[in-house]
Scaffold this motif. Structure first.
Motif, PDB file in Angstrom:
ATOM      1  N   LYS A 231       0.811  -1.217   0.000  1.00  0.00           N
ATOM      2  CA  LYS A 231       0.000   0.000   0.000  1.00  0.00           C
ATOM      3  C   LYS A 231       0.846   1.269   0.000  1.00  0.00           C
ATOM      4  CE  LYS A 231      -3.772  -2.344   2.437  1.00  0.00           C
ATOM      5  NZ  LYS A 231      -4.650  -2.351   3.646  1.00  0.00           N
ATOM      6  N   ARG A 232       2.138   1.140   0.238  1.00  0.00           N
ATOM      7  CA  ARG A 232       2.998   2.317   0.247  1.00  0.00           C
ATOM      8  C   ARG A 232       3.160   2.861  -1.167  1.00  0.00           C
ATOM      9  NH1 ARG A 232       7.844  -0.025   4.193  1.00  0.00           N
ATOM     10  NH2 ARG A 232       6.529  -0.404   6.034  1.00  0.00           N
ATOM     11  N   PRO A 233       3.210   4.200  -1.328  1.00  0.00           N
ATOM     12  CA  PRO A 233       3.311   4.797  -2.671  1.00  0.00           C
ATOM     13  C   PRO A 233       4.481   4.257  -3.479  1.00  0.00           C
ATOM     14  CG  PRO A 233       2.797   6.479  -1.048  1.00  0.00           C
ATOM     15  CD  PRO A 233       3.049   5.213  -0.283  1.00  0.00           C
ATOM     16  N   ALA A 234       5.652   4.127  -2.865  1.00  0.00           N
ATOM     17  CA  ALA A 234       6.824   3.637  -3.590  1.00  0.00           C
ATOM     18  C   ALA A 234       6.602   2.208  -4.071  1.00  0.00           C
ATOM     19  CB  ALA A 234       8.063   3.718  -2.713  1.00  0.00           C
ATOM     20  N   ARG A 235       5.971   1.389  -3.240  1.00  0.00           N
ATOM     21  CA  ARG A 235       5.702   0.008  -3.616  1.00  0.00           C
ATOM     22  C   ARG A 235       4.658  -0.075  -4.723  1.00  0.00           C
ATOM     23  NH1 ARG A 235       8.782  -4.304  -2.433  1.00  0.00           N
ATOM     24  NH2 ARG A 235       6.909  -5.581  -2.525  1.00  0.00           N
ATOM     25  N   LYS A 236       3.670   0.840  -4.677  1.00  0.00           N
ATOM     26  CA  LYS A 236       2.653   0.851  -5.730  1.00  0.00           C
ATOM     27  C   LYS A 236       3.273   1.190  -7.076  1.00  0.00           C
ATOM     28  CE  LYS A 236      -1.475   1.965  -3.015  1.00  0.00           C
ATOM     29  NZ  LYS A 236      -2.561   2.958  -2.804  1.00  0.00           N
ATOM     30  N   LEU A 237       4.195   2.154  -7.093  1.00  0.00           N
ATOM     31  CA  LEU A 237       4.866   2.524  -8.335  1.00  0.00           C
ATOM     32  C   LEU A 237       5.711   1.365  -8.852  1.00  0.00           C
ATOM     33  CD1 LEU A 237       5.493   4.706 -10.421  1.00  0.00           C
ATOM     34  CD2 LEU A 237       7.384   5.458  -8.956  1.00  0.00           C
ATOM     35  N   ARG A 238       6.448   0.746  -7.938  1.00  0.00           N
ATOM     36  CA  ARG A 238       7.272  -0.394  -8.333  1.00  0.00           C
ATOM     37  C   ARG A 238       6.396  -1.526  -8.853  1.00  0.00           C
ATOM     38  NH1 ARG A 238       9.695  -5.064  -6.599  1.00  0.00           N
ATOM     39  NH2 ARG A 238      11.918  -5.289  -7.118  1.00  0.00           N
ATOM     40  N   ARG A 239       5.250  -1.711  -8.216  1.00  0.00           N
ATOM     41  CA  ARG A 239       4.313  -2.746  -8.625  1.00  0.00           C
ATOM     42  C   ARG A 239       3.795  -2.475 -10.037  1.00  0.00           C
ATOM     43  NH1 ARG A 239       2.353  -7.875  -7.581  1.00  0.00           N
ATOM     44  NH2 ARG A 239       0.284  -8.034  -8.487  1.00  0.00           N
ATOM     45  N   PHE A 240       3.536  -1.200 -10.348  1.00  0.00           N
ATOM     46  CA  PHE A 240       3.049  -0.827 -11.674  1.00  0.00           C
ATOM     47  C   PHE A 240       4.045  -1.252 -12.755  1.00  0.00           C
ATOM     48  CE2 PHE A 240       3.324   2.271 -15.134  1.00  0.00           C
ATOM     49  CZ  PHE A 240       2.060   2.146 -15.690  1.00  0.00           C
ATOM     50  N   PHE A 241       5.320  -0.937 -12.552  1.00  0.00           N
ATOM     51  CA  PHE A 241       6.336  -1.276 -13.536  1.00  0.00           C
ATOM     52  C   PHE A 241       6.592  -2.782 -13.588  1.00  0.00           C
ATOM     53  CE2 PHE A 241       7.660   3.250 -12.938  1.00  0.00           C
ATOM     54  CZ  PHE A 241       7.429   3.632 -14.243  1.00  0.00           C
ATOM     55  N   LEU A 242       6.470  -3.438 -12.429  1.00  0.00           N
ATOM     56  CA  LEU A 242       6.647  -4.884 -12.385  1.00  0.00           C
ATOM     57  C   LEU A 242       5.579  -5.582 -13.206  1.00  0.00           C
ATOM     58  CD1 LEU A 242       8.008  -7.446 -11.218  1.00  0.00           C
ATOM     59  CD2 LEU A 242       6.448  -7.258  -9.281  1.00  0.00           C
ATOM     60  N   LYS A 243       4.331  -5.188 -13.013  1.00  0.00           N
ATOM     61  CA  LYS A 243       3.232  -5.794 -13.768  1.00  0.00           C
ATOM     62  C   LYS A 243       3.387  -5.527 -15.253  1.00  0.00           C
ATOM     63  CE  LYS A 243      -1.800  -5.959 -14.120  1.00  0.00           C
ATOM     64  NZ  LYS A 243      -3.096  -5.479 -13.580  1.00  0.00           N
ATOM     65  N   ARG A 244       3.832  -4.332 -15.592  1.00  0.00           N
ATOM     66  CA  ARG A 244       4.038  -3.966 -16.988  1.00  0.00           C
ATOM     67  C   ARG A 244       5.106  -4.862 -17.631  1.00  0.00           C
ATOM     68  NH1 ARG A 244       6.438   1.815 -18.921  1.00  0.00           N
ATOM     69  NH2 ARG A 244       6.073   1.603 -21.162  1.00  0.00           N
ATOM     70  N   GLU A 245       6.200  -5.064 -16.917  1.00  0.00           N
ATOM     71  CA  GLU A 245       7.256  -5.926 -17.440  1.00  0.00           C
ATOM     72  C   GLU A 245       6.785  -7.369 -17.556  1.00  0.00           C
ATOM     73  OE1 GLU A 245      11.933  -7.173 -16.669  1.00  0.00           O
ATOM     74  OE2 GLU A 245      10.918  -5.862 -15.247  1.00  0.00           O
TER      75      GLU A 245
END
Length: 268
Positions: A231-245
């Motif tokens: 739920k942390r903003p940094a983790r959400k951003l990282r999650r976005f790029f992870l899912k994209r990859e």
């Protein structure tokens, strides 16, 4: 008749899942209709309901040999997609379970019931409740002390009153594998819960499986103790790029021409 029940309450709305398992009936009738596999990056993943997965665990508990179960996530699949040794180890597991709904989405296995169960972590709740009600001995395994503390905190509410089997730390490249095996065998646990990191977890259990005196290995990896960080903003951003990859790599596997990745590739 040997009967046990597992009742798990999920969320504040009081949704109950009731699972009655008639052991002799299951042994007599087998497991017809429970096989449902998907393949991602040459890894066979078992897409089962939480109830059917738990039935498998119950069967494994009656075996004289150790059965291995691993839970995979997007991050784990991306990390290991080019690691042939790791993929070979994963395909030797008795069960490989999806840990996130995005894995089923990418495979186009859009079973709404399975997706909902993955979102609510139903299997984990049912597993811990089963271990508690059946008074199974559970051994905890982690790579670092802080990760062990997070694991204890995670399982403590659902494992109250259970017989304590023990715990151990296996730091990367520590050479403590033989010592850990001896420690586990000294207490003869029913279940080993592991949050070792990739690829230490899979390498350890692949080499130690024949030597361990236990019934079920549950390899969750670090994802089990990182849930609260999503739920942390940094983790959400990282999650976005992870899912994209991840989706980019899945499209490549399918032979679909994916959109080029511009930036934000997950560093491993």
């Amino acid at each position: 008749m040997d009967i046990f029940d597992t009742i798990v309450r999920i969320g504040s709305k009081g949704l109950f899942i009731v699972f009655w398992c008639y052991a002799d009936s299951l042994e007599r009738n087998g497991w017809v209709g429970m096989e449902n596999k998907i393949e991602i990056f040459d890894i066979a993943i078992d897409a089962l309901t939480a109830k059917d997965t738990l039935k498998k665990i119950v069967q494994y508990m009656r075996s004289e040999t150790l059965s291995t179960v691993e839970v995979v996530t997007l991050e784990l699949l991306v990390q290991g997609q080019d690691n042939l040794e790791w993929k070979g180890q994963m395909n030797q597991m008795d069960l490989v379970l999806p840990g996130e709904r995005d894995i089923l989405d990418a495979s186009e296995s859009l079973d709404s019931h399975l997706l909902k169960e993955l979102e609510k972590k139903v299997f984990l709740k049912m597993l811990l409740k089963y271990l508690q009600r059946s008074q199974k001995k559970v051994f905890l395994l982690a790579g670092r002390e802080e990760e062990l503390l997070l694991l204890k905190e995670k399982v403590r509410p659902l494992l109250r009153g259970m017989p304590e089997a023990g715990w151990a730390l296996l730091p990367k490249d520590s050479g403590l594998e033989e010592s850990i095996i001896n420690e586990i065998n000294s207490v003869e646990p029913d279940c080993i819960l592991s949050v070792l990191p990739y690829p230490v977890q899979e390498r350890f259990i692949s080499g130690a499986k024949a030597l361990l005196n236990a019934r079920v290995w549950m390899g969750f990896g670090l994802s089990l103790i990182q849930e609260d960080q999503k739920k942390r903003p940094a983790r959400k951003l990282r999650r976005f790029f992870l899912k994209r990859e991840f989706l980019h790599l899945v499209d490549q596997q399918k032979g679909v021409q994916p959109a080029p990745l511009q930036s934000g590739r997950i560093r491993r």
